[in-house]
Design a protein around this motif. Structure first.
Motif, PDB file in Angstrom:
ATOM      1  N   VAL A 251      78.224  15.992  37.087  1.00  0.00           N
ATOM      2  CA  VAL A 251      79.486  15.247  36.991  1.00  0.00           C
ATOM      3  C   VAL A 251      80.595  16.037  37.682  1.00  0.00           C
ATOM      4  O   VAL A 251      80.749  17.243  37.481  1.00  0.00           O
ATOM      5  CB  VAL A 251      79.862  14.951  35.529  1.00  0.00           C
ATOM      6  CG1 VAL A 251      78.957  13.883  34.958  1.00  0.00           C
ATOM      7  CG2 VAL A 251      79.793  16.208  34.656  1.00  0.00           C
ATOM      8  N   SER A 252      81.352  15.355  38.497  1.00  0.00           N
ATOM      9  CA  SER A 252      82.435  15.981  39.249  1.00  0.00           C
ATOM     10  C   SER A 252      83.678  16.133  38.380  1.00  0.00           C
ATOM     11  O   SER A 252      83.791  15.525  37.301  1.00  0.00           O
ATOM     12  CB  SER A 252      82.774  15.134  40.472  1.00  0.00           C
ATOM     13  OG  SER A 252      83.352  13.897  40.063  1.00  0.00           O
ATOM     14  N   GLY A 260      89.014  12.712  30.054  1.00  0.00           N
ATOM     15  CA  GLY A 260      89.841  13.813  29.557  1.00  0.00           C
ATOM     16  C   GLY A 260      89.141  15.144  29.436  1.00  0.00           C
ATOM     17  O   GLY A 260      89.533  15.981  28.614  1.00  0.00           O
ATOM     18  N   LEU A 261      88.116  15.376  30.247  1.00  0.00           N
ATOM     19  CA  LEU A 261      87.374  16.636  30.193  1.00  0.00           C
ATOM     20  C   LEU A 261      87.573  17.446  31.468  1.00  0.00           C
ATOM     21  O   LEU A 261      87.992  16.915  32.503  1.00  0.00           O
ATOM     22  CB  LEU A 261      85.872  16.372  29.994  1.00  0.00           C
ATOM     23  CG  LEU A 261      85.445  15.721  28.672  1.00  0.00           C
ATOM     24  CD1 LEU A 261      83.948  15.459  28.691  1.00  0.00           C
ATOM     25  CD2 LEU A 261      85.825  16.601  27.485  1.00  0.00           C
ATOM     26  N   GLU A 262      87.242  18.734  31.385  1.00  0.00           N
ATOM     27  CA  GLU A 262      87.248  19.623  32.542  1.00  0.00           C
ATOM     28  C   GLU A 262      85.972  20.450  32.540  1.00  0.00           C
ATOM     29  O   GLU A 262      85.374  20.700  31.479  1.00  0.00           O
ATOM     30  CB  GLU A 262      88.464  20.557  32.507  1.00  0.00           C
ATOM     31  CG  GLU A 262      89.802  19.848  32.603  1.00  0.00           C
ATOM     32  CD  GLU A 262      90.961  20.825  32.569  1.00  0.00           C
ATOM     33  OE1 GLU A 262      90.698  22.048  32.511  1.00  0.00           O
ATOM     34  OE2 GLU A 262      92.111  20.369  32.608  1.00  0.00           O
ATOM     35  N   GLY A 313      81.730  23.358  23.146  1.00  0.00           N
ATOM     36  CA  GLY A 313      81.844  22.531  24.342  1.00  0.00           C
ATOM     37  C   GLY A 313      82.329  21.144  23.998  1.00  0.00           C
ATOM     38  O   GLY A 313      82.749  20.884  22.866  1.00  0.00           O
ATOM     39  N   PRO A 314      82.277  20.230  24.950  1.00  0.00           N
ATOM     40  CA  PRO A 314      82.756  18.863  24.710  1.00  0.00           C
ATOM     41  C   PRO A 314      82.048  18.196  23.539  1.00  0.00           C
ATOM     42  O   PRO A 314      80.849  18.423  23.308  1.00  0.00           O
ATOM     43  CB  PRO A 314      82.441  18.149  26.024  1.00  0.00           C
ATOM     44  CG  PRO A 314      82.389  19.229  27.047  1.00  0.00           C
ATOM     45  CD  PRO A 314      81.822  20.418  26.340  1.00  0.00           C
ATOM     46  N   ASP A 315      82.778  17.373  22.823  1.00  0.00           N
ATOM     47  CA  ASP A 315      82.184  16.580  21.755  1.00  0.00           C
ATOM     48  C   ASP A 315      81.155  15.627  22.354  1.00  0.00           C
ATOM     49  O   ASP A 315      81.335  15.093  23.450  1.00  0.00           O
ATOM     50  CB  ASP A 315      83.280  15.793  21.031  1.00  0.00           C
ATOM     51  CG  ASP A 315      82.748  15.083  19.803  1.00  0.00           C
ATOM     52  OD1 ASP A 315      82.665  15.723  18.752  1.00  0.00           O
ATOM     53  OD2 ASP A 315      82.440  13.884  19.924  1.00  0.00           O
ATOM     54  N   ARG A 316      80.059  15.410  21.635  1.00  0.00           N
ATOM     55  CA  ARG A 316      79.012  14.535  22.169  1.00  0.00           C
ATOM     56  C   ARG A 316      79.526  13.119  22.413  1.00  0.00           C
ATOM     57  O   ARG A 316      79.106  12.450  23.360  1.00  0.00           O
ATOM     58  CB  ARG A 316      77.803  14.497  21.220  1.00  0.00           C
ATOM     59  CG  ARG A 316      76.667  13.580  21.692  1.00  0.00           C
ATOM     60  CD  ARG A 316      76.094  13.990  23.040  1.00  0.00           C
ATOM     61  NE  ARG A 316      75.133  13.000  23.548  1.00  0.00           N
ATOM     62  CZ  ARG A 316      74.473  13.097  24.695  1.00  0.00           C
ATOM     63  NH1 ARG A 316      74.666  14.145  25.473  1.00  0.00           N
ATOM     64  NH2 ARG A 316      73.622  12.168  25.067  1.00  0.00           N
TER      65      ARG A 316
END
Length: 328
Positions: A251-252, A260-262, A313-316
């Motif tokens: 994912v880019s 809303g992720l990085e 890390g990111p929430d699932r």
């Protein structure tokens, strides 16, 4: 050498280091404040003394009580810690400081001891406990090792890159095990080629022993896995270790921003490569554990533990939304 004092010794690197020295016939003593359970309480070959490593009087009392041949310092987080310990244990046959690959101050591929410059460390950074000062503090600790060697102390430094393996309380690696073990699609930031060299915890422990036995005073030794998979390859290796299959989806940054992720929110992602040369350590006879064996032990312990790494890390739910957006 017959006896070793491990400052720390009950968690992760320290725990593996106790096991390493015990397996090689050493009498081991752990020194800590007693804030964590002692996993070696039932082993008569592992002694335990309580003391605050930041209190010189405590360290001197430990020295008088234990009189170790070697000292492995797993929890020196400030330059003053190293300065005091190398003075208190100046007569030991070996003092080995657990530094970090973060001590390097410039980006090079690979980073080499005695060639790649270390971080500078201001007086303020030397006493400030934060993630931003971690590398500078570790680098200044290395300089304290070099200064101690100039005074005649057989002091040495081992610089691990990011460590993974059983009992990893940071849970960075647990995040990826949990994702692979429980889901059939996993988002991998960027093109999956993020390169951040890792090192198995038991290999850090063996490096500490090898350097204590055979290292040269005043030298630093990098330690990292011999083979350096990309982040995407780690996902594949974990799938094999978990006896499952998983689709890894690159994912880019643009795609991440839609939800809303990085990329930097994913553990073990790094924009620039981080690779340490381990030639100096290998010249002492050290080698790393094959990934298949290291990951089998790591996955087994992860499954038996209560760690998930999900908070690292990111929430699932966000990841699921991201993956769904790619299918639209």
């Amino acid at each position: 050498m017959d006896s070793v004092l491990i400052i720390g010794g009950t968690r992760f690197i320290g725990r593996a280091t106790v096991e390493e020295f015990r397996e090689h016939g050493y009498d081991v003593t752990i020194c800590n404040r007693g804030n964590h359970a002692n996993p070696f309480a039932d082993d008569p070959g592992v002694g335990h003394v309580e003391g605050d490593r930041r209190d010189r009087d405590d360290l001197e009392a430990v020295r008088e009580q234990v009189d170790p041949d070697a000292v492995i310092d797993c929890v020196a987080y400030f330059p003053e810690d190293v300065r005091v310990a190398t003075d208190v244990f100046a007569d030991a046959e070996a003092y080995v400081y657990v530094s970090s690959g973060a001590s390097y101050g410039v980006e090079r591929v690979p980073k080499r001891e005695n060639e790649t410059p270390l971080c500078e460390c201001t007086p303020e950074q030397a006493t400030t406990d934060s993630a931003a000062t971690y590398g500078p503090r570790k680098a200044e600790g290395d300089r304290e090792v070099f200064a101690a060697a100039e005074r005649g102390v057989r002091a040495m430094s081992v610089r691990p890159t990011v460590v993974y393996g059983p009992h990893d309380y940071t849970e960075r690696f647990d995040y990826w095990i949990d994702r692979v073990d429980n889901h059939d699609r996993v988002a991998v930031p960027g093109d999956g080629l993020s390169l951040w060299q890792l090192v198995y915890v038991e290999d850090v422990a063996s490096a500490l022993r090898v350097v204590a036995e055979s290292g040269t005073a005043g030298e630093a030794y990098n330690v990292g896995d011999d083979h350096v998979p990309t982040l995407g390859e780690w996902v594949d290796l974990l799938a094999a270790a978990c006896d499952t299959t998983v689709e890894r989806v690159a994912v880019s940054e643009r795609e991440l921003r839609r939800v809303g992720l990085e990329s930097t929110e994913f553990p073990l992602y790094r924009a620039s490569p981080h690779l340490l040369s381990t030639a100096k350590l290998r010249s002492l006879g050290w080698s790393s554990t094959p990934h298949e064996a290291a990951l089998a032990a790591t996955v087994d312990e992860h499954r038996e533990s209560e760690r998930t790494g999900r908070g690292e890390g990111p929430d699932r739910a966000d990841e699921t939304a991201l993956l769904a957006s790619l299918d639209e």
